[in-house]
Design a protein around this motif. Structure first.
Motif, PDB file in Angstrom:
ATOM      1  N   LEU A  87       1.896   7.970  -1.237  1.00  0.00           N
ATOM      2  CA  LEU A  87       0.931   7.834  -0.127  1.00  0.00           C
ATOM      3  C   LEU A  87       1.606   8.533   0.978  1.00  0.00           C
ATOM      4  O   LEU A  87       3.047   8.263   1.520  1.00  0.00           O
ATOM      5  CB  LEU A  87       0.945   6.245   0.221  1.00  0.00           C
ATOM      6  N   TYR A 132     -11.035  -2.793  -3.002  1.00  0.00           N
ATOM      7  CA  TYR A 132      -9.768  -2.870  -2.366  1.00  0.00           C
ATOM      8  C   TYR A 132      -9.447  -4.470  -2.201  1.00  0.00           C
ATOM      9  O   TYR A 132     -10.115  -5.082  -1.489  1.00  0.00           O
ATOM     10  CB  TYR A 132      -9.699  -2.124  -1.127  1.00  0.00           C
ATOM     11  N   TYR A 149      -8.151  -1.685  -6.402  1.00  0.00           N
ATOM     12  CA  TYR A 149      -6.605  -1.462  -5.696  1.00  0.00           C
ATOM     13  C   TYR A 149      -6.035  -2.700  -5.547  1.00  0.00           C
ATOM     14  O   TYR A 149      -6.775  -3.428  -4.454  1.00  0.00           O
ATOM     15  CB  TYR A 149      -6.859  -0.369  -4.690  1.00  0.00           C
ATOM     16  N   GLU A 173      -3.193  -4.315  -3.100  1.00  0.00           N
ATOM     17  CA  GLU A 173      -2.807  -3.780  -2.234  1.00  0.00           C
ATOM     18  C   GLU A 173      -2.040  -5.074  -1.659  1.00  0.00           C
ATOM     19  O   GLU A 173      -2.359  -6.146  -1.194  1.00  0.00           O
ATOM     20  CB  GLU A 173      -3.329  -3.344  -1.250  1.00  0.00           C
ATOM     21  N   GLY A 208       0.107  -4.346   0.909  1.00  0.00           N
ATOM     22  CA  GLY A 208       0.636  -3.845   2.219  1.00  0.00           C
ATOM     23  C   GLY A 208       1.740  -3.045   2.267  1.00  0.00           C
ATOM     24  O   GLY A 208       2.659  -3.423   1.661  1.00  0.00           O
ATOM     25  N   GLY A 248       4.978  -1.549   2.899  1.00  0.00           N
ATOM     26  CA  GLY A 248       6.422  -2.328   3.405  1.00  0.00           C
ATOM     27  C   GLY A 248       6.427  -3.846   2.951  1.00  0.00           C
ATOM     28  O   GLY A 248       7.221  -4.431   3.648  1.00  0.00           O
ATOM     29  N   ALA A 249       5.667  -4.124   2.014  1.00  0.00           N
ATOM     30  CA  ALA A 249       5.519  -5.467   1.577  1.00  0.00           C
ATOM     31  C   ALA A 249       6.807  -6.036   1.111  1.00  0.00           C
ATOM     32  O   ALA A 249       7.689  -5.509   0.667  1.00  0.00           O
ATOM     33  CB  ALA A 249       4.266  -5.737   0.452  1.00  0.00           C
ATOM     34  N   GLY A 278      -0.251  -1.081  -4.975  1.00  0.00           N
ATOM     35  CA  GLY A 278       0.734  -0.548  -4.188  1.00  0.00           C
ATOM     36  C   GLY A 278       1.299  -1.663  -3.122  1.00  0.00           C
ATOM     37  O   GLY A 278       0.665  -2.768  -3.250  1.00  0.00           O
ATOM     38  N   GLY A 320       5.292  -2.417  -1.317  1.00  0.00           N
ATOM     39  CA  GLY A 320       6.471  -2.939  -1.769  1.00  0.00           C
ATOM     40  C   GLY A 320       7.111  -2.433  -2.947  1.00  0.00           C
ATOM     41  O   GLY A 320       8.154  -3.229  -3.236  1.00  0.00           O
ATOM     42  N   ILE A 321       6.518  -1.465  -3.444  1.00  0.00           N
ATOM     43  CA  ILE A 321       7.433  -0.912  -4.596  1.00  0.00           C
ATOM     44  C   ILE A 321       8.537  -0.161  -4.427  1.00  0.00           C
ATOM     45  O   ILE A 321       8.240   1.024  -3.850  1.00  0.00           O
ATOM     46  CB  ILE A 321       6.310  -0.336  -5.697  1.00  0.00           C
ATOM     47  N   VAL A 357       1.319   3.055  -6.697  1.00  0.00           N
ATOM     48  CA  VAL A 357       1.370   3.816  -5.464  1.00  0.00           C
ATOM     49  C   VAL A 357       2.679   3.538  -4.408  1.00  0.00           C
ATOM     50  O   VAL A 357       2.895   2.339  -4.526  1.00  0.00           O
ATOM     51  CB  VAL A 357       0.103   3.418  -4.382  1.00  0.00           C
ATOM     52  N   VAL A 358       3.177   4.449  -3.913  1.00  0.00           N
ATOM     53  CA  VAL A 358       4.573   4.398  -3.419  1.00  0.00           C
ATOM     54  C   VAL A 358       4.621   5.190  -2.204  1.00  0.00           C
ATOM     55  O   VAL A 358       3.890   6.267  -2.177  1.00  0.00           O
ATOM     56  CB  VAL A 358       5.700   4.787  -4.215  1.00  0.00           C
ATOM     57  N   GLY A 359       4.838   4.357  -1.038  1.00  0.00           N
ATOM     58  CA  GLY A 359       5.323   5.297   0.411  1.00  0.00           C
ATOM     59  C   GLY A 359       6.007   5.100   1.053  1.00  0.00           C
ATOM     60  O   GLY A 359       6.963   6.080   1.038  1.00  0.00           O
ATOM     61  N   THR A 360       6.523   3.919   1.717  1.00  0.00           N
ATOM     62  CA  THR A 360       7.583   3.689   2.495  1.00  0.00           C
ATOM     63  C   THR A 360       8.842   4.088   2.152  1.00  0.00           C
ATOM     64  O   THR A 360       9.695   4.810   2.612  1.00  0.00           O
ATOM     65  CB  THR A 360       7.694   2.184   2.737  1.00  0.00           C
TER      66      THR A 360
HETATM   67  C1  1GP Z   1       0.126   1.211   0.785  1.00  0.00           C
HETATM   68  O1  1GP Z   1       0.420   0.585  -1.270  1.00  0.00           O
HETATM   69  C2  1GP Z   1       0.617   1.381  -0.371  1.00  0.00           C
HETATM   70  O2  1GP Z   1      -1.208   1.182   0.941  1.00  0.00           O
HETATM   71  C3  1GP Z   1       2.275   1.796  -0.226  1.00  0.00           C
HETATM   72  O3  1GP Z   1       3.005   0.889  -0.014  1.00  0.00           O
HETATM   73  O4  1GP Z   1       4.627   1.765   1.760  1.00  0.00           O
HETATM   74  O5  1GP Z   1       5.172  -0.440   0.467  1.00  0.00           O
HETATM   75  O6  1GP Z   1       5.153   1.863  -0.595  1.00  0.00           O
HETATM   76  P1  1GP Z   1       4.648   1.158   0.416  1.00  0.00           P
END
Ligand code: 1GP
Length: 239
Positions: free
Chosen positions: A13, A120, A164, A166, A168, A170-171, A194, A196-197, A215-218
């Motif tokens: 993400l 979602y 999906y 979610e 959140g 940064g969970a 996704g 907090g992973i 899904v990974v972002g932070t």
């Molecule tokens: C947010 O699921 C995603 O929609 C990604 O979450 O930023 O915690 O990885 P993170």
């Protein structure tokens, strides 16, 4: 059947507000080498109108599919490969169940890309998430597995092509393996998970419980090198 129906996958993400040419170049190079399966582009809220630019920058440099993951109708552009057309089924805010979709419909028709209607579900991840605040909805409590299962079932019965889960961005607590497993037992559409992973272990636990796409972002915003162990752990399951 969608491109997300087979095998375990990892999605990265990208928040358009939290990237730059320099950062994106590094993200693309790392993503190519670990074979990220899909980029998701979007955020709950944006300070800059930069979704189309980010999509174009990636499309010029990578063949990894790019899907929109829009927090609102303002984040839709037509140069992506597709969109997760999210309906926030865990909430009772009509704007996010159908209102924004009506507004977006003409643009989506003109875009002629892959539309993946997706139920979602916001699940309590132990923090007050941006999705919770911006959507003015309550997450499903993490221990109310029956509510989550019935909501996912409703998504499938409504004809949605994926669900999906979610926690959140940064969970504190990712969606639990027991909740994912209960949903997997009841629906056959692909399950995205996704929020907090942060470790290969938590990605594997979600996959083993039945998640199809992690899904990974932070954590990649903080350290792009962490992408390798997590992507490898997920792809190993396909061998
Ligand atoms: C947010 O699921 C995603 O929609 C990604 O979450 O930023 O915690 O990885 P993170």
């Amino acid at each position: 059947m969608t491109r997300f129906s087979t095998g375990k996958k990892i999605a990265l993400l990208i928040d358009p507000d939290k990237t730059s040419e320099n950062h994106l170049t590094k993200v693309i190079s790392a993503s190519e080498s670990v074979k990220i399966d899909v980029f998701l582009i979007g955020s709950s809220i944006l300070l800059r109108n930069s979704v189309a630019w980010v999509v174009q920058f990636i499309k010029k440099r990578s063949s990894i599919p790019v899907y929109l993951f829009p927090g609102s109708v303002m984040q839709i552009c037509d140069n992506a490969d597709g969109i997760l057309l999210l309906s926030l089924l865990s909430g009772r805010n009509p704007e996010l169940l159908i209102g924004q979709h009506v507004l977006a419909a003409p643009s989506l028709k003109a875009a002629r890309f892959d539309i993946v209607p997706t139920g979602y579900l916001l699940i309590d991840g132990g923090i007050r998430s941006s999705v919770e605040y911006m959507s003015n909805t309550q997450p499903i409590p993490a221990d109310k597995i029956d509510i989550a299962v019935c909501t996912a079932l409703a998504a499938e019965q409504l004809g949605m092509k994926s669900v999906y889960l979610e926690a959140g961005s940064g969970a504190k607590n990712p969606v639990s393996a027991s909740l994912i497993a209960a949903i997997r037992k009841n629906v056959s559409i692909p399950i995205w998970v996704g929020g907090g992973i942060k470790t290969p272990e938590s990605a594997l636990s979600a996959c083993n419980a039945g998640a199809d796409i992690i899904v990974v972002g932070t954590i990649f915003e903080q350290n792009i090198e962490l992408i390798t162990p997590i992507a490898d752990a997920i792809h190993q399951l396909n061998k």
